[in-house]
Design a protein around this motif. Structure first.
Motif, PDB file in Angstrom:
ATOM      1  N   LYS A   1     -47.768 -70.362   4.152  1.00  0.00           N
ATOM      2  CA  LYS A   1     -47.923 -69.769   5.485  1.00  0.00           C
ATOM      3  C   LYS A   1     -49.335 -69.201   5.650  1.00  0.00           C
ATOM      4  O   LYS A   1     -49.979 -69.411   6.687  1.00  0.00           O
ATOM      5  CB  LYS A   1     -46.882 -68.682   5.698  1.00  0.00           C
ATOM      6  CG  LYS A   1     -46.906 -68.084   7.078  1.00  0.00           C
ATOM      7  CD  LYS A   1     -45.823 -67.038   7.251  1.00  0.00           C
ATOM      8  CE  LYS A   1     -45.917 -66.395   8.624  1.00  0.00           C
ATOM      9  NZ  LYS A   1     -44.927 -65.330   8.795  1.00  0.00           N
TER      10      LYS A   1
ATOM     11  N   GLU B   1     -52.251 -70.437   8.328  1.00  0.00           N
ATOM     12  CA  GLU B   1     -52.942 -69.516   9.229  1.00  0.00           C
ATOM     13  C   GLU B   1     -54.455 -69.580   9.029  1.00  0.00           C
ATOM     14  O   GLU B   1     -55.214 -69.575  10.002  1.00  0.00           O
ATOM     15  CB  GLU B   1     -52.442 -68.092   9.014  1.00  0.00           C
ATOM     16  CG  GLU B   1     -51.033 -67.851   9.514  1.00  0.00           C
ATOM     17  CD  GLU B   1     -50.524 -66.445   9.228  1.00  0.00           C
ATOM     18  OE1 GLU B   1     -51.321 -65.588   8.801  1.00  0.00           O
ATOM     19  OE2 GLU B   1     -49.322 -66.221   9.423  1.00  0.00           O
TER      20      GLU B   1
ATOM     21  N   LYS C   1     -55.789 -72.702  10.560  1.00  0.00           N
ATOM     22  CA  LYS C   1     -55.824 -72.579  12.016  1.00  0.00           C
ATOM     23  C   LYS C   1     -57.043 -71.780  12.460  1.00  0.00           C
ATOM     24  O   LYS C   1     -57.738 -72.169  13.401  1.00  0.00           O
ATOM     25  CB  LYS C   1     -54.545 -71.904  12.508  1.00  0.00           C
ATOM     26  CG  LYS C   1     -54.460 -71.762  14.000  1.00  0.00           C
ATOM     27  CD  LYS C   1     -53.175 -71.077  14.409  1.00  0.00           C
ATOM     28  CE  LYS C   1     -53.166 -70.810  15.903  1.00  0.00           C
ATOM     29  NZ  LYS C   1     -52.017 -70.008  16.308  1.00  0.00           N
TER      30      LYS C   1
END
Length: 94
Positions: free
Chosen positions: A41, A45, A48
């Motif tokens: 995760k 992130e 991104k």
């Protein structure tokens, strides 16, 4: 999977089994799974953020068309036969 083959994974599982015992093994694997999930995760992130903050602006600038430059006006050329005849006649009249 992280460059670990089947045999290497088997050895790691055996060491975990020996160190923690059969009673703690499900708990250890549960926490290892949660840690891997959190890591993935966080990586998503970070990817991104890098994409939005670094890659997209660079690609936007790279894909913008160049601003138009001042082009010199082309010389007027006459390709029309009637204009060249009229020009020739004027030259002949002089």
């Amino acid at each position: 999977m992280f460059g670990i083959g089947g045999f290497e994974l088997f050895i790691i599982v055996v060491f975990i089994f020996v160190i923690f015992g059969p009673k703690k093994m499900p708990e250890v694997t549960k926490y290892a799974g949660l840690a891997i999930k959190k890591f993935r995760k966080a990586k998503a992130e970070m990817d991104k953020v890098v994409q939005e903050e670094i890659v997209d602006p660079v690609m936007k600038v790279a894909n913008e068309p160049d601003p138009p430059k001042d082009k010199p006006k082309p010389k007027e050329t006459t390709n029309n036969k009637t204009e060249s005849k009229a020009t020739a006649e004027k030259k002949g009249d002089k």
